[in-house]
Scaffold this motif. Structure first.
Motif, PDB file in Angstrom:
ATOM      1  N   GLN A  71       0.819  -1.209   0.000  1.00  0.00           N
ATOM      2  CA  GLN A  71       0.000   0.000   0.000  1.00  0.00           C
ATOM      3  C   GLN A  71       0.858   1.266   0.000  1.00  0.00           C
ATOM      4  N   VAL A  72       1.853   1.280  -0.878  1.00  0.00           N
ATOM      5  CA  VAL A  72       2.671   2.482  -1.038  1.00  0.00           C
ATOM      6  C   VAL A  72       1.888   3.443  -1.911  1.00  0.00           C
ATOM      7  N   ARG A  73       1.170   4.360  -1.262  1.00  0.00           N
ATOM      8  CA  ARG A  73       0.274   5.237  -1.997  1.00  0.00           C
ATOM      9  C   ARG A  73       0.447   6.687  -1.565  1.00  0.00           C
ATOM     10  N   LYS A  74       0.083   7.559  -2.462  1.00  0.00           N
ATOM     11  CA  LYS A  74       0.070   8.984  -2.160  1.00  0.00           C
ATOM     12  C   LYS A  74      -1.372   9.472  -2.275  1.00  0.00           C
ATOM     13  N   GLY A  75      -1.594  10.713  -1.861  1.00  0.00           N
ATOM     14  CA  GLY A  75      -2.940  11.240  -1.951  1.00  0.00           C
ATOM     15  C   GLY A  75      -3.017  12.639  -1.365  1.00  0.00           C
ATOM     16  N   PHE A  76      -4.223  13.048  -1.033  1.00  0.00           N
ATOM     17  CA  PHE A  76      -4.412  14.363  -0.429  1.00  0.00           C
ATOM     18  C   PHE A  76      -5.443  14.265   0.685  1.00  0.00           C
ATOM     19  N   TYR A  77      -5.538  15.317   1.489  1.00  0.00           N
ATOM     20  CA  TYR A  77      -6.467  15.318   2.616  1.00  0.00           C
ATOM     21  C   TYR A  77      -6.986  16.728   2.861  1.00  0.00           C
ATOM     22  N   GLY A  78      -8.079  16.803   3.577  1.00  0.00           N
ATOM     23  CA  GLY A  78      -8.630  18.065   4.044  1.00  0.00           C
ATOM     24  C   GLY A  78      -9.211  17.846   5.421  1.00  0.00           C
ATOM     25  N   ASN A  79      -9.129  18.846   6.295  1.00  0.00           N
ATOM     26  CA  ASN A  79      -9.704  18.674   7.623  1.00  0.00           C
ATOM     27  C   ASN A  79     -10.325  19.961   8.153  1.00  0.00           C
ATOM     28  N   VAL A  80     -11.193  19.778   9.136  1.00  0.00           N
ATOM     29  CA  VAL A  80     -11.844  20.871   9.857  1.00  0.00           C
ATOM     30  C   VAL A  80     -11.495  20.705  11.324  1.00  0.00           C
ATOM     31  N   ASN A  81     -11.103  21.807  11.971  1.00  0.00           N
ATOM     32  CA  ASN A  81     -10.722  21.761  13.387  1.00  0.00           C
ATOM     33  C   ASN A  81     -11.485  22.826  14.171  1.00  0.00           C
ATOM     34  N   ILE A  82     -12.010  22.440  15.323  1.00  0.00           N
ATOM     35  CA  ILE A  82     -12.683  23.380  16.214  1.00  0.00           C
ATOM     36  C   ILE A  82     -12.068  23.235  17.603  1.00  0.00           C
ATOM     37  N   GLY A  98     -10.754  26.125  12.312  1.00  0.00           N
ATOM     38  CA  GLY A  98      -9.615  25.988  11.412  1.00  0.00           C
ATOM     39  C   GLY A  98      -9.890  25.069  10.247  1.00  0.00           C
ATOM     40  N   LEU A  99      -9.184  25.320   9.163  1.00  0.00           N
ATOM     41  CA  LEU A  99      -9.232  24.483   7.968  1.00  0.00           C
ATOM     42  C   LEU A  99      -7.807  24.085   7.606  1.00  0.00           C
ATOM     43  N   GLY A 100      -7.645  22.878   7.104  1.00  0.00           N
ATOM     44  CA  GLY A 100      -6.332  22.431   6.682  1.00  0.00           C
ATOM     45  C   GLY A 100      -6.436  21.547   5.457  1.00  0.00           C
ATOM     46  N   GLY A 101      -5.363  21.428   4.740  1.00  0.00           N
ATOM     47  CA  GLY A 101      -5.339  20.577   3.569  1.00  0.00           C
ATOM     48  C   GLY A 101      -3.922  20.413   3.062  1.00  0.00           C
ATOM     49  N   GLY A 102      -3.668  19.285   2.394  1.00  0.00           N
ATOM     50  CA  GLY A 102      -2.330  19.059   1.877  1.00  0.00           C
ATOM     51  C   GLY A 102      -2.190  17.705   1.232  1.00  0.00           C
TER      52      GLY A 102
END
Length: 205
Positions: free
Chosen positions: A30-41, A54-58
Motif C-alpha cells: 500500500q505504497v500510496r500517495k494522496g491528499f487530505y482536508g480537515n476541519v478543526n474546532i 480551522g481548515l487544513g489541507g495538503g
C-alpha cells in the motif's frame, strides 16, 4: 541466430512477469500517495475566552506522512486592556478580540488498532491578533502579529481509510508578542478540540 531467438522468446515473458511482481509487491504494501482536508474546532485556547475554527489541507506522501497548509480564525473576548484608567472604571471589563493565522503543518500517523491511530504533528504559523482598546472606537485597537508554534497530537477514530474523527491536543508557544498588557507567555498554552479529516488516496502505479 536460433539461440538468440530462443533466448528472446524466454526473456520477454520473464521480464513482464517481473514487472507484474514488482507492481503487486508495491500494491500489497500500500505504497500510496494522496491528499487530505480537515476541519478543526478548538474550545480550549490560550487566546482568552474564544472558540476558533480551522481548515487544513495538503498531500499525503505515504499513508502515514503528510504535509499541508492550515488556516485558523477566532473571535471572542479578552480581559486585557491598554489603559489603566479603564481598569479603574471597570476592572471586569472585557474587550472584543479576533485573530487569524496561516501556517504549515507536518504530521506522521501511527496506527494503534484497526479503528484507532495517533498522529503527532508540528505546526508553524503567523498569527494576527487584535482587540479593542475602547469599545466602539475603530481606531482604538491593539494589534500585533507574532509567530506561533504548535506541537501536539491527534487521537483519531478511523471509520475507514477516507474518514477520521478525533481529539486534537497541542501546546502553543507564542513568540514575538508586543502588546500592552500582553506577553508571549500570555498567548502560550494548551489547545484542545476536535478534528474531522477526509483522505483520498490513489495507487502508486
Amino acid at each position: 541466430m536460433k539461440k538468440l531467438i530462443i533466448t528472446a522468446i524466454i526473456s520477454i515473458p520473464l521480464f513482464f512477469s517481473a514487472q507484474t511482481a514488482d507492481r503487486e509487491s508495491v500494491d500489497s504494501h500500500q505504497v500510496r500517495k494522496g491528499f487530505y482536508g480537515n476541519v478543526n474546532i478548538n474550545s480550549i485556547s490560550p487566546f482568552d475566552k474564544t472558540y476558533n475554527f480551522g481548515l487544513g489541507g495538503g498531500m499525503h506522501f505515504s499513508e502515514r506522512f503528510h504535509v499541508g497548509l492550515t488556516y485558523l480564525g477566532g473571535k471572542g473576548e479578552t480581559s486585557r486592556v491598554v489603559s489603566d484608567s479603564l481598569l479603574m472604571l471597570d476592572e471586569n471589563r472585557l474587550a472584543g478580540l479576533k485573530y487569524k493565522s496561516f501556517g504549515i503543518e507536518l504530521g506522521y500517523e501511527i496506527p494503534l488498532h484497526e479503528h484507532f491511530s495517533i498522529m503527532p504533528y508540528f505546526n508553524q504559523s503567523t498569527t494576527k491578533y487584535e482587540y479593542e482598546v475602547l469599545p466602539g472606537v475603530n481606531k482604538a485597537k491593539a494589534k500585533d502579529g507574532f509567530l506561533n508554534t504548535l506541537i501536539g497530537a491527534k487521537f483519531l477514530f478511523v471509520a475507514n481509510e477516507n474518514l477520521k474523527l478525533g481529539l486534537n491536543l497541542s501546546y502553543g508557544m507564542a513568540n514575538g508578542v508586543n502588546l500592552y498588557h500582553t506577553t508571549s507567555a500570555d498567548l502560550s498554552g494548551l489547545n484542545a478540540g476536535i478534528t474531522l479529516q477526509y483522505n483520498h488516496f490513489f495507487p502508486k502505479w
